[in-house]
Design an enzyme around this catalytic site. Structure first.
Site, PDB file in Angstrom:
ATOM      1  N   MET A  19      -3.717   1.752  -0.212  1.00  0.00           N
ATOM      2  CA  MET A  19      -4.600   1.076  -1.058  1.00  0.00           C
ATOM      3  C   MET A  19      -5.687   0.363  -0.429  1.00  0.00           C
ATOM      4  SD  MET A  19      -2.072  -0.924  -3.628  1.00  0.00           S
ATOM      5  CE  MET A  19      -0.614  -1.303  -2.441  1.00  0.00           C
ATOM      6  N   VAL A  20      -6.975   0.677  -0.719  1.00  0.00           N
ATOM      7  CA  VAL A  20      -8.070   0.300   0.013  1.00  0.00           C
ATOM      8  C   VAL A  20      -8.010  -1.377   0.102  1.00  0.00           C
ATOM      9  CG1 VAL A  20     -10.470  -0.047  -0.253  1.00  0.00           C
ATOM     10  CG2 VAL A  20      -9.557   2.284  -0.802  1.00  0.00           C
ATOM     11  N   GLN A  87      -3.312   7.875   6.473  1.00  0.00           N
ATOM     12  CA  GLN A  87      -3.867   8.781   5.145  1.00  0.00           C
ATOM     13  C   GLN A  87      -5.381   9.059   5.489  1.00  0.00           C
ATOM     14  OE1 GLN A  87      -4.952   7.425   1.063  1.00  0.00           O
ATOM     15  NE2 GLN A  87      -3.554   8.913   0.327  1.00  0.00           N
ATOM     16  N   CYS A 116      -8.275  10.746  -4.943  1.00  0.00           N
ATOM     17  CA  CYS A 116      -9.095   9.745  -4.945  1.00  0.00           C
ATOM     18  C   CYS A 116     -10.462  10.241  -6.049  1.00  0.00           C
ATOM     19  CB  CYS A 116      -9.599   9.321  -3.710  1.00  0.00           C
ATOM     20  SG  CYS A 116     -10.835   7.921  -4.017  1.00  0.00           S
ATOM     21  N   HIS A 183       0.426  11.587  -8.287  1.00  0.00           N
ATOM     22  CA  HIS A 183      -0.047  10.450  -9.032  1.00  0.00           C
ATOM     23  C   HIS A 183      -0.153  10.994 -10.495  1.00  0.00           C
ATOM     24  CE1 HIS A 183      -2.973   6.979  -9.910  1.00  0.00           C
ATOM     25  NE2 HIS A 183      -2.350   7.160 -10.935  1.00  0.00           N
ATOM     26  N   ASN A 214       4.249   8.605  -8.138  1.00  0.00           N
ATOM     27  CA  ASN A 214       3.346   7.541  -8.073  1.00  0.00           C
ATOM     28  C   ASN A 214       2.507   7.185  -9.338  1.00  0.00           C
ATOM     29  OD1 ASN A 214       0.030   6.967  -6.686  1.00  0.00           O
ATOM     30  ND2 ASN A 214       1.736   5.426  -6.713  1.00  0.00           N
ATOM     31  N   ALA A 242       2.260   1.206  -5.675  1.00  0.00           N
ATOM     32  CA  ALA A 242       1.114   0.581  -5.436  1.00  0.00           C
ATOM     33  C   ALA A 242       0.896  -0.803  -6.046  1.00  0.00           C
ATOM     34  CB  ALA A 242      -0.249   1.552  -5.928  1.00  0.00           C
TER      35      ALA A 242
END
Length: 482
Positions: A19-20, A87, A116, A183, A214, A242
């Site tokens: 996660m950013v 990642q 993303c 995801h 996810n 997440a």
């Protein structure tokens, strides 16, 4: 080449998602403490990693990957070495391989982000943009699988049709990757949209490699027992968490959730121990507070302007003082030990002072090196010559500058060659009784914000060459660091 021989198993695992702004070292370590089996770093772009230098940080006991602007963009440590997956964002197989080789000895695995949906990622041909280019996906993954010793994985989103999704994952499986994270949303869908458990399940039943599910935080996962519910709903081998982990990392704790304030305090302790930037720390804490941001605690946190302030909000000021004092003492010790390495540069005639260059104390376009260079030009002396060495043990630098056959250096080692050279220039200027260019000195006769010109100094092409970091030798007349 020494390579970590531990091979990650991706079956029956709970995993912290990349996660950013969340996937920094303090959060990863906290997740491991609370029960996560594998932790992913936040996505880092291949070309950015290749611009970094790898530094052994003996004060923090970490490995730091430091960008040219001296910012640490990836920090890891021995505690997570067998658990952390790096990642990467990439659109080029060879560049991805170079970045993976650069970092592989310090991590447990490499993951390629192919899901993303953010604009910056798609515009660069990375992330979800790769989903429409299966040939490039295959090339990137197969190149990594053949080129590095660590397991390779990728993370994707589902395609508009189930048939296309299954075709893609079967093709990905043939590259030899160790696992694939799904995801369960399409690239245009967001967290408020329901996760497609049926698609993840169809994928898990169609391929033999581990499938990591996810996207279940909003609909399924609130605490540890929910992770298994989501895994069964998707028939996946493992589950990546997440947002639920962002809200409370103790979601990984088999015994159940811990009180949020207790978790936040443990996170803060890691942030202080590993010198996490307070803005990142504050952001993560605000994500944990969520709807409590308007509470008295939330308002105090919002007002915090430093790591010390944050510790005071959570009554950890004593802890902060103790740890920062300990780290400061270690820095002093390593500076002192660094003197042993000066032998390779020792000279009885070297003039030495304990100084450092702090760019905040100088005008934007004025540096000590510039002042010294202009003074030498004015006095018709040969240009300053800088000789710099790097200490292998921790990557710090020390520089000696020679002016009019006299050598000068700082006894304090710096984190970059540029800073070390500026410090040496300060020593020379001070020894000669000249202004260094500091803001506190005011204007000086040697400080001219002008373009160099004239045949008696440098012509345009010479300036161009000297300003190029790649084109200039280490002993250079005029460097970009001026």
């Amino acid at each position: 080449m020494t390579v970590n021989s531990v091979t990650l198993c991706y079956r029956n695992k709970t995993i912290l998602a990349p996660m950013v702004r969340i996937g920094s070292l303090p959060m990863r370590l906290l997740a491991l403490d609370l029960g996560a089996d594998i932790v992913y770093s936040e996505e880092l772009i291949d070309i950015k990693m290749l611009q970094c230098k790898r530094v052994v940080n003996e004060v923090l006991n970490t490995i730091d990957f430091v960008a040219p602007n001296e910012r640490v963009i990836f920090r890891t440590c021995e505690r997570e070495r067998d658990h952390v997956v790096f990642q990467m964002g990439t659109a080029d197989a060879e560049r991805a391989l170079a970045a993976a080789k650069f970092v592989e000895n310090d991590v447990a695995g490499i993951d390629i982000n192919m899901g993303c949906p953010k604009k910056f990622s798609i515009q660069g041909g990375m992330g979800a943009a790769l989903l429409s280019n299966p040939d490039k996906i295959e090339l990137i993954l197969s190149t990594l699988v053949k080129g590095i010793c660590k397991p390779v994985t990728c993370k994707i989103r589902i395609l508009p049709s189930l048939e296309d999704t299954l075709d893609l994952v079967k093709r990905i499986e043939k590259t030899g990757i160790a696992a694939i994270t799904i995801h369960g949303r399409k690239k245009e869908e967001r967290p408020q949209h329901p996760v497609h458990c049926d698609v993840i399940k169809a994928i898990a039943e169609a391929i033999s490699i581990p499938v990591i599910a996810n996207g279940g935080s909003h609909d399924y996962i609130k605490e540890y027992s929910d992770i298994e519910v989501f895994r069964q709903a998707t028939a996946a081998s493992s589950v990546m968490v997440a947002r639920a982990a962002m809200w409370n990392p103790s979601v990984f704790r088999k015994e159940g959730l811990q009180p949020l304030e207790k978790v936040m305090k443990e996170y803060i302790k890691y942030a202080v121990r590993f010198d996490n930037h307070y803005i990142n720390t504050k952001y993560c804490l605000c994500q944990m507070l969520r709807e409590q941001l308007e509470s008295p605690l939330g308002k105090k946190l919002h007002a915090a302007q430093s790591s010390q302030n944050i510790c005071e909000v959570f009554e950890l000021d004593g802890f902060y003082e103790e740890v920062t004092a300990e780290l400061a003492a270690k820095r002093v010790l390593h500076e002192a030990l660094g003197q042993e390495d000066v032998d390779q540069m020792d000279d009885a005639d070297v003039i030495e002072m304990a100084v450092k260059f702090d760019k905040r104390e100088y005008p934007a376009q004025i540096t000590p090196k510039m002042c010294l260079l202009e003074w030498c030009h004015k006095e018709k002396l040969p240009q300053p010559v800088y000789e710099t060495v790097q200490r292998p043990s921790n990557g710090l630098f020390c520089s000696v500058v020679t002016v009019a056959e006299q050598k000068y250096k700082s006894s304090m080692w710096d984190k970059s060659k540029k800073l070390a050279e500026q410090a040496a220039a300060i020593v020379c200027l001070k020894a000669l009784g000249l202004p260094t260019g500091e803001l506190s000195e005011g204007k000086d006769q040697y400080l001219h914000k002008r373009k160099w010109e004239g045949p008696d100094f440098l012509n345009g092409s010479e300036v161009e060459n000297c300003l190029s970091e790649e084109g200039a030798p280490h002993k250079r007349l005029y460097a970009r660091s001026l």
